[in-house]
Design a protein around this motif. Structure first.
Motif, PDB file in Angstrom:
ATOM      1  N   GLY A 186       0.728  -1.243   0.000  1.00  0.00           N
ATOM      2  CA  GLY A 186       0.000   0.000   0.000  1.00  0.00           C
ATOM      3  C   GLY A 186       0.763   1.303   0.000  1.00  0.00           C
ATOM      4  N   ASP A 187       2.061   1.296   0.296  1.00  0.00           N
ATOM      5  CA  ASP A 187       2.761   2.578   0.303  1.00  0.00           C
ATOM      6  C   ASP A 187       3.871   2.624  -0.743  1.00  0.00           C
ATOM      7  OD1 ASP A 187       1.189   3.749   2.157  1.00  0.00           O
ATOM      8  OD2 ASP A 187       2.645   3.718   3.780  1.00  0.00           O
ATOM      9  N   ASP A 188       3.635   3.403  -1.794  1.00  0.00           N
ATOM     10  CA  ASP A 188       4.632   3.597  -2.828  1.00  0.00           C
ATOM     11  C   ASP A 188       5.683   4.592  -2.324  1.00  0.00           C
ATOM     12  OD1 ASP A 188       2.918   2.064  -4.600  1.00  0.00           O
ATOM     13  OD2 ASP A 188       1.669   3.859  -4.711  1.00  0.00           O
ATOM     14  N   GLY A 189       6.750   4.746  -3.090  1.00  0.00           N
ATOM     15  CA  GLY A 189       7.765   5.706  -2.665  1.00  0.00           C
ATOM     16  C   GLY A 189       8.618   6.172  -3.815  1.00  0.00           C
ATOM     17  N   SER A 190       9.239   7.343  -3.617  1.00  0.00           N
ATOM     18  CA  SER A 190      10.244   7.755  -4.603  1.00  0.00           C
ATOM     19  C   SER A 190      11.275   8.671  -3.967  1.00  0.00           C
ATOM     20  CB  SER A 190       9.604   8.370  -5.841  1.00  0.00           C
ATOM     21  OG  SER A 190       8.777   9.432  -5.514  1.00  0.00           O
ATOM     22  N   VAL A 191      12.284   8.997  -4.728  1.00  0.00           N
ATOM     23  CA  VAL A 191      13.429   9.754  -4.211  1.00  0.00           C
ATOM     24  C   VAL A 191      13.055  11.224  -3.976  1.00  0.00           C
ATOM     25  CG1 VAL A 191      15.770  10.551  -4.742  1.00  0.00           C
ATOM     26  CG2 VAL A 191      15.038   8.267  -5.422  1.00  0.00           C
ATOM     27  N   GLY A 192      13.608  11.787  -2.946  1.00  0.00           N
ATOM     28  CA  GLY A 192      13.500  13.229  -2.760  1.00  0.00           C
ATOM     29  C   GLY A 192      12.174  13.684  -2.192  1.00  0.00           C
ATOM     30  N   ARG A 193      11.382  12.749  -1.770  1.00  0.00           N
ATOM     31  CA  ARG A 193      10.070  13.088  -1.238  1.00  0.00           C
ATOM     32  C   ARG A 193      10.067  13.082   0.287  1.00  0.00           C
ATOM     33  NH1 ARG A 193       5.701  11.894  -5.112  1.00  0.00           N
ATOM     34  NH2 ARG A 193       4.417  11.576  -3.286  1.00  0.00           N
ATOM     35  N   GLY A 194      11.173  12.669   0.879  1.00  0.00           N
ATOM     36  CA  GLY A 194      11.181  12.565   2.329  1.00  0.00           C
ATOM     37  C   GLY A 194      12.174  13.515   2.966  1.00  0.00           C
ATOM     38  N   ASN A 195      13.036  12.952   3.783  1.00  0.00           N
ATOM     39  CA  ASN A 195      13.980  13.752   4.555  1.00  0.00           C
ATOM     40  C   ASN A 195      14.877  14.608   3.674  1.00  0.00           C
ATOM     41  OD1 ASN A 195      12.998  12.173   6.681  1.00  0.00           O
ATOM     42  ND2 ASN A 195      14.649  10.664   6.421  1.00  0.00           N
ATOM     43  N   ARG A 196      15.213  15.771   4.190  1.00  0.00           N
ATOM     44  CA  ARG A 196      16.222  16.633   3.552  1.00  0.00           C
ATOM     45  C   ARG A 196      17.620  16.084   3.906  1.00  0.00           C
ATOM     46  NH1 ARG A 196      14.144  18.173  -0.452  1.00  0.00           N
ATOM     47  NH2 ARG A 196      13.036  16.272   0.064  1.00  0.00           N
ATOM     48  N   ALA A 197      18.619  16.768   3.425  1.00  0.00           N
ATOM     49  CA  ALA A 197      19.990  16.262   3.576  1.00  0.00           C
ATOM     50  C   ALA A 197      20.415  16.066   5.032  1.00  0.00           C
ATOM     51  CB  ALA A 197      20.960  17.211   2.871  1.00  0.00           C
ATOM     52  N   ASN A 198      19.770  16.755   5.956  1.00  0.00           N
ATOM     53  CA  ASN A 198      20.138  16.581   7.371  1.00  0.00           C
ATOM     54  C   ASN A 198      19.318  15.493   8.050  1.00  0.00           C
ATOM     55  OD1 ASN A 198      17.681  17.818   7.559  1.00  0.00           O
ATOM     56  ND2 ASN A 198      18.309  19.375   9.052  1.00  0.00           N
ATOM     57  N   GLY A 199      18.530  14.759   7.275  1.00  0.00           N
ATOM     58  CA  GLY A 199      17.801  13.633   7.841  1.00  0.00           C
ATOM     59  C   GLY A 199      16.432  13.991   8.394  1.00  0.00           C
ATOM     60  N   LEU A 200      16.009  15.231   8.191  1.00  0.00           N
ATOM     61  CA  LEU A 200      14.751  15.680   8.784  1.00  0.00           C
ATOM     62  C   LEU A 200      13.906  16.487   7.790  1.00  0.00           C
ATOM     63  CD1 LEU A 200      16.209  16.943  12.183  1.00  0.00           C
ATOM     64  CD2 LEU A 200      14.777  14.903  11.869  1.00  0.00           C
ATOM     65  N   VAL A 209      33.669  17.305   0.274  1.00  0.00           N
ATOM     66  CA  VAL A 209      32.277  16.834   0.306  1.00  0.00           C
ATOM     67  C   VAL A 209      32.099  15.737  -0.733  1.00  0.00           C
ATOM     68  CG1 VAL A 209      29.884  17.461  -0.215  1.00  0.00           C
ATOM     69  CG2 VAL A 209      31.278  18.971   1.204  1.00  0.00           C
ATOM     70  N   THR A 210      32.571  16.001  -1.924  1.00  0.00           N
ATOM     71  CA  THR A 210      32.484  15.005  -2.991  1.00  0.00           C
ATOM     72  C   THR A 210      33.165  13.707  -2.587  1.00  0.00           C
ATOM     73  OG1 THR A 210      32.427  16.741  -4.664  1.00  0.00           O
ATOM     74  CG2 THR A 210      33.110  14.555  -5.394  1.00  0.00           C
ATOM     75  N   GLU A 211      34.357  13.858  -2.046  1.00  0.00           N
ATOM     76  CA  GLU A 211      35.089  12.649  -1.639  1.00  0.00           C
ATOM     77  C   GLU A 211      34.336  11.858  -0.574  1.00  0.00           C
ATOM     78  OE1 GLU A 211      38.845  14.269  -0.515  1.00  0.00           O
ATOM     79  OE2 GLU A 211      39.336  14.790  -2.596  1.00  0.00           O
ATOM     80  N   ASP A 212      33.818  12.575   0.408  1.00  0.00           N
ATOM     81  CA  ASP A 212      33.117  11.877   1.490  1.00  0.00           C
ATOM     82  C   ASP A 212      31.840  11.206   0.985  1.00  0.00           C
ATOM     83  OD1 ASP A 212      35.118  12.668   3.118  1.00  0.00           O
ATOM     84  OD2 ASP A 212      33.959  14.151   4.239  1.00  0.00           O
ATOM     85  N   VAL A 213      31.168  11.847   0.042  1.00  0.00           N
ATOM     86  CA  VAL A 213      29.961  11.235  -0.517  1.00  0.00           C
ATOM     87  C   VAL A 213      30.328   9.957  -1.254  1.00  0.00           C
ATOM     88  CG1 VAL A 213      28.181  11.483  -2.269  1.00  0.00           C
ATOM     89  CG2 VAL A 213      28.607  13.340  -0.654  1.00  0.00           C
ATOM     90  N   ILE A 214      31.361  10.046  -2.060  1.00  0.00           N
ATOM     91  CA  ILE A 214      31.782   8.868  -2.827  1.00  0.00           C
ATOM     92  C   ILE A 214      32.189   7.733  -1.894  1.00  0.00           C
ATOM     93  CG2 ILE A 214      33.564   7.996  -4.393  1.00  0.00           C
ATOM     94  CD1 ILE A 214      33.428  10.642  -5.877  1.00  0.00           C
ATOM     95  N   ASP A 215      32.785   8.099  -0.777  1.00  0.00           N
ATOM     96  CA  ASP A 215      33.201   7.079   0.185  1.00  0.00           C
ATOM     97  C   ASP A 215      32.057   6.624   1.088  1.00  0.00           C
ATOM     98  OD1 ASP A 215      35.661   7.378  -0.895  1.00  0.00           O
ATOM     99  OD2 ASP A 215      36.524   8.509   0.760  1.00  0.00           O
ATOM    100  N   GLY A 216      30.881   7.191   0.899  1.00  0.00           N
ATOM    101  CA  GLY A 216      29.737   6.767   1.705  1.00  0.00           C
ATOM    102  C   GLY A 216      29.785   7.272   3.136  1.00  0.00           C
ATOM    103  N   LYS A 217      30.549   8.327   3.377  1.00  0.00           N
ATOM    104  CA  LYS A 217      30.679   8.827   4.758  1.00  0.00           C
ATOM    105  C   LYS A 217      29.656   9.897   5.104  1.00  0.00           C
ATOM    106  CE  LYS A 217      35.715   8.208   4.861  1.00  0.00           C
ATOM    107  NZ  LYS A 217      36.922   8.959   4.536  1.00  0.00           N
ATOM    108  N   LEU A 218      28.933  10.375   4.110  1.00  0.00           N
ATOM    109  CA  LEU A 218      28.049  11.515   4.341  1.00  0.00           C
ATOM    110  C   LEU A 218      26.606  11.104   4.031  1.00  0.00           C
ATOM    111  CD1 LEU A 218      29.010  14.271   5.278  1.00  0.00           C
ATOM    112  CD2 LEU A 218      29.116  15.013   2.908  1.00  0.00           C
ATOM    113  N   PRO A 219      25.787  10.969   5.056  1.00  0.00           N
ATOM    114  CA  PRO A 219      24.396  10.595   4.771  1.00  0.00           C
ATOM    115  C   PRO A 219      23.686  11.714   4.003  1.00  0.00           C
ATOM    116  CG  PRO A 219      24.672  11.079   7.111  1.00  0.00           C
ATOM    117  CD  PRO A 219      26.041  11.156   6.494  1.00  0.00           C
TER     118      PRO A 219
END
Lengths: 405, 405, 405, 405
Positions: B282-296, B393-403
């Protein structure tokens, strides 16, 4: 006066018009995200109307999840081709079978067929350069939702449903000058160049710093109407002039207009399309990623993340409150003298009728010499009146009278 | 000090902590929208790393459009079934063939296979109650993007790319008490109840009115770990107690906790699932519809509409500026004495290096007795330092360190 | 006379007309398998023509893999609904980009868009009760094939290509009485009841035992044209009478006709449809699963497994030899006196021109008093002549003059 | 002796072994069509077993429509990549909800999840070079069939169902020498080279002219196990030698073996793959397009068009009669002295128990000195015995003991 919890307060901060930097964006009708918004909302209207006609009330559905996968195209002056069609997947929940508890009557509602027709109809009506027989594949996946969420909006439309969630809506009035320019640039370009070289994918970005407004337009040109790069450049110039002229109706500030700045004329790398939208090549899209309910993206103002388009207009409190707060803000600004800016926030209360929010909050910037206290009662009365009339939002949405993006 | 256009100003309005009403939401890891965010970002990391390994630089891609279509399930105490699998469509653009202009070498990058593996890997690692062999279908449609947008991020990582768009990022620090409670409720529940009856789809809504905080949790329970409705009720009570206790670490205000308030115990209509996520039914989903970059999701604060997850971490200015502004805000708050609240906004300038934004704007609420002027230089220096270090920032994102959600 | 390896022999066994039991089947135009055959072949024609027009020769493609997933419908007297649309996936290989080695010119062929249009066009032209805006989703997945298999059929059409495979085609003449009845029952019903209550999904099974022929027809009725069960029964009776009458044109044997024998009139469980095809509910379909190239399924005769529809008509030897052998058989039977039955088999030889098969084999049943030796030379000459003219099969297929199922 | 209508007759024509030209083909396990056959049948078994376990009887389903869309790959000596995954769509009908009329009990059968697991399991077990996490996307669309076709096969397995259609099955024994060679070439290669350089997509074509047999093998080689073109050529030579040797076990005739004749060694255009199947690049597939129920395509023998794989083994008369007639033919040949060749045909009679066909027809070629009359009674008794035991075919299919392709 009702028992509703209505607060009227001064804004904490400056009016947007007085802030130093203002940023405003509008994704036009043919932007991939807006295409999804439009389909989602059109499908929603079609389903709501089908339920009303068949069953006499709107049953549970939500169609706020259309996904667009960009195609592949080979634009060419005089007319090119879409090589791989755009793929659009209409996603959501809908009630397909309904047994009325009172009458025992059973209904089958062909929800997927209705959605398919509505989506294609919307594309046909709004994107004349998109050939539905070659350029786009419309697919549909509408699952059943939870059975408990059914039968919520009667034929008479008078019953006020209960809030199904803690949610939040926000609206503003009036539009700032920059907002007016951004919004109307897209709207007027679509009207003015209908059937001509201008596509529907027009993205307008407005940036005001102090009294300098920059309007940046990215506008897809349609190859069929342009013979060569010179014609293309002439078209860009014409659009630029049109927008510069249009802006003067909304502001006395300095305005600079930029159209298709990413073009590289020498390399002939320009924004030429076959269908008038970047969805034909390289730009995917989905619902709720673009304009808010007032047609704009306004980081200077508080916004709701809620995807308004495609939601059920009867029981989805986020949709209703976003539209209603925008309507209330406009009414307050129009009717009450001395108000420079108003923001309305509505917060729902689970299990309570939606005309009785947990809190309805009006934040005002008043004209010089006017105190909030001077207009408080008037404002509260308008808020109260509009809340009492909440179901008219639902009706207007179902009738397609209320834009959602 | 650099030539960067950095402004430090007082906030126009109250600190969030001082506002009368505050609303905060977090969609947990297993919420359908977050599942999409997570897949999109994981696919993005996998592609970035694959480009670096194969070609030595990150090529053009964007994978910010995953769509989830809910399944159909029949949960049952002791263990139920997913009847119709969840369908997940990973959508985006990626470079699949690359001919290096300098060396003439040609590369084939199996972008769709990489995306498929990354998406399934992400699901396997994060959703232990989801059986990848029966409960979910992962489909992939990655088109080619525009050829012009290639080769942007060298192996050394040192080159600063040009902004490709006029875009905007915003970050805040510190989290308010309500924000801390909401964020950590979801994070701690996931850790604490790992492998137990609690699913990953935990939606937390915080509402503060004055000094009263209501925390409403909707938490999917996993049927396999619960024998009957009594066990279910005991689990709900346990979660309630856990959250109530946890909240006291973050606030002295009055806190009320509500868990699964939509349950109807009598009718045994409760939030029971087989996989721990409402995506099963019953619950569909897609990207960018929920939390902002800070998780909230924080309607009290200015937010960017940008979907951060899945975007190319090298050249997508919206993604980078949202993450960077959040990082800067945290640095300012941590390092500068006398700052109660800081908001950082970064506005890009097309065609300019991204470490040189059109404007970098720090709005402060200072402690009593501290003036903005007292800390202005210190704040500006931090903003300048972090901008200079934008590629990390780019490096940390690529390394998966930045949620990103 | 050529050097071709042509053999003329007596049949080993009885003429089909003399065998004790004979079984014949035809799946009508609207049978799900035939819908797929028809789309596949129509797409193939469209692509072949597009290549000829654009590039001047037919490039590599094969579109013999359409898959139909049945919908869900709610037929009702007077007019029902398709609830969930039929899903049709057009699958195959096609050349989308072509660089001419001689001229250096580059071509983009919008293969998927062409396929999409052709598929929808075919549906629109042949299935008037199928609403393309609501009842069917047409999806397309055309990958690229191997680059080596390109440029095979020149504009002039004169070049004879090489056989790309060891393959086999078989044709027969004349049709037996039972075959004629089965074939023409479907063909004549479609013509006669065009626009009326009879759908396009008409499956005809003929069974002859000695001199008794049973014709069993399963015919989808269209709800819109029928008011109630009585009208339905009258329609069935009318079809029955029509077929019984028609059969007398082809045989003097005893004929029994059965229409919709699976109906249960009491329970009103009858073969009523909204679109005229069982694809609307419960019957999936795909290419090559139904009629052979002569329009029939004939277990009494040797058959090729090859799916003829959708194959490339220039270089696919299985397709060409099935059509050519059927054409040769007809020519032999028409032109040579004293032949009662003829079977032609053509076996290709890899790497040799297709007009020079490894062996061309004509098996004859002659009239009483006629020996195979009497007609051998005449038959061989016809086989030789038709082989020399093999490219006319390709031309006729491209022009849509040669049915393939 | 029963009342069954059993006929025993001499064959009209020569034994296959005596015919001048014979053509035989087998598509190996990893051929795209066979992959689909295998998945369809494996899904069918999984569903049948699930129904038996859950409901105690096999409910209505048919899963005979899997479609494979080829991927895109970049094979390379030492190990290449699948660039775009293979897409497999499992299509069919299945009962997902069942309410037992007698007990009132309700069952939910997770048919799509079962199908998904079965399809992936089959791939994992049979294609070790196919990485399920990167190389293939398995999608499922199982609709509901007609409700009337339910509950047909009891737990005890003893009930004999009624024929639901006029259909036809045919079987032969023994295999001719050419058939034995073709069949066993593929089977033995798979066993012998398991885990080595030989893929699973092995297509074997046998052509016998008089006493000369040509065996043409197209065998996908797996890049990971081969270092260069020399290793490739050595592998081809090894396969060639293996097949030549193997053929001598089945015939004293002259045998020529050709392996991968389409290779162009100079241009290094050879049959190299990453996954061992041509499905990775350029070859689509679907059910029922390849081998008949005895594992071969034999244009010299009468064949049924019926797709055996994936059909419901309880009530699909075409499937059952094809398997049963093959089994009877083998029994007759094994048990009756003096029989050189036997063909069994079974024709069903709608509405009659399937152990009582309209006609069961045994055509014999007898040894020199033996008349059909001499063995007629013995043959008829075997036919009768096996018909009486028809439900054991169903049982063996459900248990996976009876290959269908």
């Amino acid at each position: 006066m009702s028992e509703r919890n209505i607060r009227v307060e001064p804004v904490t901060g400056d009016a947007v018009e007085d802030q130093e930097v203002e940023i405003v964006e509008r994704k036009g009708l043919g932007h991939p995200d807006s295409i999804c918004d439009g389909i989602a909302e059109h499908v929603s209207q079609a389903l709501a109307n089908a339920y009303l006609e068949t069953v006499g009330k709107v049953l549970h559905f939500n169609t706020d999840e259309t996904q667009l996968v960009a195609g592949n195209s080979a634009p060419a002056y005089g007319g090119g081709d879409v090589v791989d069609p755009i793929y659009i997947l209409v996603v959501g929940r809908a009630t397909k079978y309904y047994a009325c508890e009172e009458t025992g009557e059973e209904y089958i509602i062909p929800a997927e067929s209705i959605a398919l027709r509505a989506a294609r109809e919307y594309l046909a009506e709004n994107f004349e350069d998109l050939d539905l027989e070659t350029d786009v594949i419309v697919d549909v996946k509408l699952g059943e939702g939870s059975g408990d969420l059914q039968n919520v909006f009667g034929e008479d439309g008078a019953e006020v449903p209960m809030a199904n969630d803690t949610s939040f809506g926000v609206g503003h009035a009036p539009l700032s000058e920059t907002e007016q320019i951004v919004y109307n640039t897209e709207r007027r370009l679509v009207e003015e160049f209908d059937g001509d070289y201008l596509g529907t994918d027009i993205k307008v970005m407005g940036k005001r710093e102090g009294d300098q407004i920059d309007v940046t337009v990215a506008a897809a040109m349609v190859d069929e109407h342009l013979t060569d790069i010179d014609a293309y450049q002439a078209a860009v110039a014409e659009v630029e002039a049109f927008v510069a002229d249009l802006a003067t109706s909304y502001t006395d500030r300095e305005v600079e207009v930029y159209v298709n700045t990413a073009d590289n004329i020498e390399k002939e790398a320009v924004y030429l399309t076959t269908t008038g939208t970047s969805a034909e090549q390289g730009d995917d899209g989905s619902v709720g990623r673009g304009n808010r309910a007032n047609g704009l993206i306004t980081p200077n103002r508080s916004m709701s993340m809620e995807a308004t388009s495609g939601k059920n207009p009867v029981n989805h409190i986020g949709k209703i409150y976003n539209l209603l707060s925008t309507r209330i803000a406009a009414a307050v600004y129009d009717e009450v003298d001395g108000v420079r800016e108003v923001r309305i926030r509505l917060l729902s209360q689970i299990g309570q009728p939606i005309d009785n929010p947990h809190v309805a909050d009006a934040s005002l910037v008043t004209e010089d010499g006017v105190e909030v206290g001077d207009v408080e009662a008037e404002v509260a009365a308008i808020v109260d009146r509009e809340l009492a009339d909440v179901t008219s939002v639902t009706e207007d949405v179902i009738d397609g009278k209320l834009p959602t993006f």
